[in-house]
Design an enzyme around this catalytic site. Structure first.
Site, PDB file in Angstrom:
ATOM      1  N   CYS B  85       0.831  -1.199   0.000  1.00  0.00           N
ATOM      2  CA  CYS B  85       0.000   0.000   0.000  1.00  0.00           C
ATOM      3  C   CYS B  85       0.872   1.257   0.000  1.00  0.00           C
ATOM      4  O   CYS B  85       1.522   1.547  -0.990  1.00  0.00           O
ATOM      5  CB  CYS B  85      -0.967  -0.057   1.187  1.00  0.00           C
ATOM      6  SG  CYS B  85      -2.371   1.053   1.013  1.00  0.00           S
ATOM      7  N   HIS B 201      -3.382  -5.729   1.124  1.00  0.00           N
ATOM      8  CA  HIS B 201      -2.703  -5.932   2.408  1.00  0.00           C
ATOM      9  C   HIS B 201      -2.641  -7.410   2.790  1.00  0.00           C
ATOM     10  O   HIS B 201      -3.493  -7.876   3.553  1.00  0.00           O
ATOM     11  CB  HIS B 201      -3.458  -5.187   3.513  1.00  0.00           C
ATOM     12  CG  HIS B 201      -3.281  -3.703   3.465  1.00  0.00           C
ATOM     13  ND1 HIS B 201      -2.311  -3.041   4.170  1.00  0.00           N
ATOM     14  CD2 HIS B 201      -3.958  -2.755   2.770  1.00  0.00           C
ATOM     15  CE1 HIS B 201      -2.397  -1.744   3.935  1.00  0.00           C
ATOM     16  NE2 HIS B 201      -3.383  -1.537   3.091  1.00  0.00           N
ATOM     17  N   GLU B 203      -0.811  -8.906   4.903  1.00  0.00           N
ATOM     18  CA  GLU B 203      -0.594  -9.116   6.345  1.00  0.00           C
ATOM     19  C   GLU B 203      -1.901  -9.229   7.125  1.00  0.00           C
ATOM     20  O   GLU B 203      -1.925  -9.770   8.224  1.00  0.00           O
ATOM     21  CB  GLU B 203       0.289  -7.995   6.923  1.00  0.00           C
ATOM     22  CG  GLU B 203      -0.384  -6.634   7.112  1.00  0.00           C
ATOM     23  CD  GLU B 203      -0.458  -5.783   5.847  1.00  0.00           C
ATOM     24  OE1 GLU B 203      -0.141  -6.321   4.755  1.00  0.00           O
ATOM     25  OE2 GLU B 203      -0.836  -4.596   5.935  1.00  0.00           O
TER      26      GLU B 203
END
Lengths: 78, 231
Positions: B85, B201, B203
């Site tokens: 990002c 994202h 994660e």
């Protein structure tokens, strides 16, 4: 002290989302004569710096040469 | 094997990266953006967020943080770098990745889970071609662009690792990117494959509590890649 005006705009062919949105909004408001709107940045910079230095900071930080063109104008003192 | 997660002023996803590493049993520490020593790390992650308030352009100021000179050197030596990002935006501003990220078409901040098709491979992701992953996006400037020659080169070299797609993995005629990205591009790597940037994202979908586990391969793949290099 020198004063400069800097205009940063998207390069030709780079889609400008805010400009395109303004275009549609103006069409919705009935301004059919408006063919295109491009939105950029206007920067005023002043200090003990020469034009070459201003050009350098534009290339380095104030504009992204990958997507943007810039134009620097020197403001003459009145 | 130790991950270093750079914390810029305005980063806000660095804890999520550390949390994902913790979940997978991987060692990870924060690196302050003012630090100039990143020796001791095997992989560097630039997290999401709003570094320097996104002023001038997203990533434009963070690119000149003291740590970035070391990050560039690390990349030149082949060290693995992941930009998520805002991290992706910083990598393009630093010219470690080609192209740039513009404001989303439609000017809306988009926060939702999207379907992504694996179209290439890099040190961080080696999934079978056409695998579809579901990963959240969360951005205002994710509209990838580059010039025609760069796009041709990216496609020819297989540097477009991820594309936005339909749930079945196909591409819609009028584009599948929710943000207007050129050629539906969601993530690209450099020619060498060690630097990888993406808007989604991963994660956030490592621990199943985040709603999925499709982010796990990004972390496990780089661990495997580094182990192979170490022999």
């Amino acid at each position: 002290m020198a004063r400069y005006e800097i205009f940063v705009t998207y390069k030709n062919g780079i889609f400008d989302p805010p400009g395109a949105t303004a275009e549609r909004a103006l069409a919705n408001l009935g301004y059919e004569g408006v063919e295109s709107v491009q939105i950029g940045k206007y920067i005023r910079l002043a200090g003990d710096v020469d034009l070459a230095t201003v050009t350098e900071v534009c290339e380095k930080l104030l504009a992204n040469p990958v997507i943007e063109d810039f134009r620097v104008e020197t403001v003459e003192e009145a | 094997m130790r991950f270093g997660v750079v914390r810029f002023p305005g980063s806000n996803c660095e804890q999520d990266i550390i949390g994902a590493c913790d979940y997978l049993g991987l060692k990870a520490d924060y690196i302050w953006h003012g630090d100039t020593d990143i020796s001791g790390y095997d992989a560097i992650v630039l997290p999401g967020g709003f570094s320097y308030g996104d002023y001038i352009r997203t990533g434009a100021v963070a690119r000149f943080s003291p740590v970035m000179a070391e990050v560039v050197r690390f990349a030149e030596k082949g060290g693995p770098i992941l930009g998520v990002c805002n991290g992706f935006q910083i990598l393009t501003e630093a010219h470690l990745l080609p192209g740039a990220l513009l404001r989303n078409r439609g000017l809306k901040f988009i926060c939702k889970t999207v379907d992504l098709r694996v179209d290439g491979a890099c040190d961080w992701l080696q999934q079978p071609q056409d695998t579809v992953l579901q990963i959240p996006i969360n951005h205002n400037e994710g509209n990838y662009t580059c010039d025609a020659q760069t796009l041709e080169r990216l496609n020819a070299n297989g540097q477009v690792v991820l594309r936005y797609c339909e749930p079945d993995g196909s591409s819609a005629d009028d584009g599948s990117a929710p943000n207007g990205s050129l050629d539906d591009i969601a993530g690209v790597c450099n020619e060498r494959g060690n630097v990888f940037g993406l808007m989604p994202h991963p994660e956030r979908v490592v621990d199943p509590v985040g709603g999925g586990t499709d982010g796990q391969p990004f972390f496990t793949t780089i661990v495997r890649t580094l182990a192979e290099v170490a022999g």
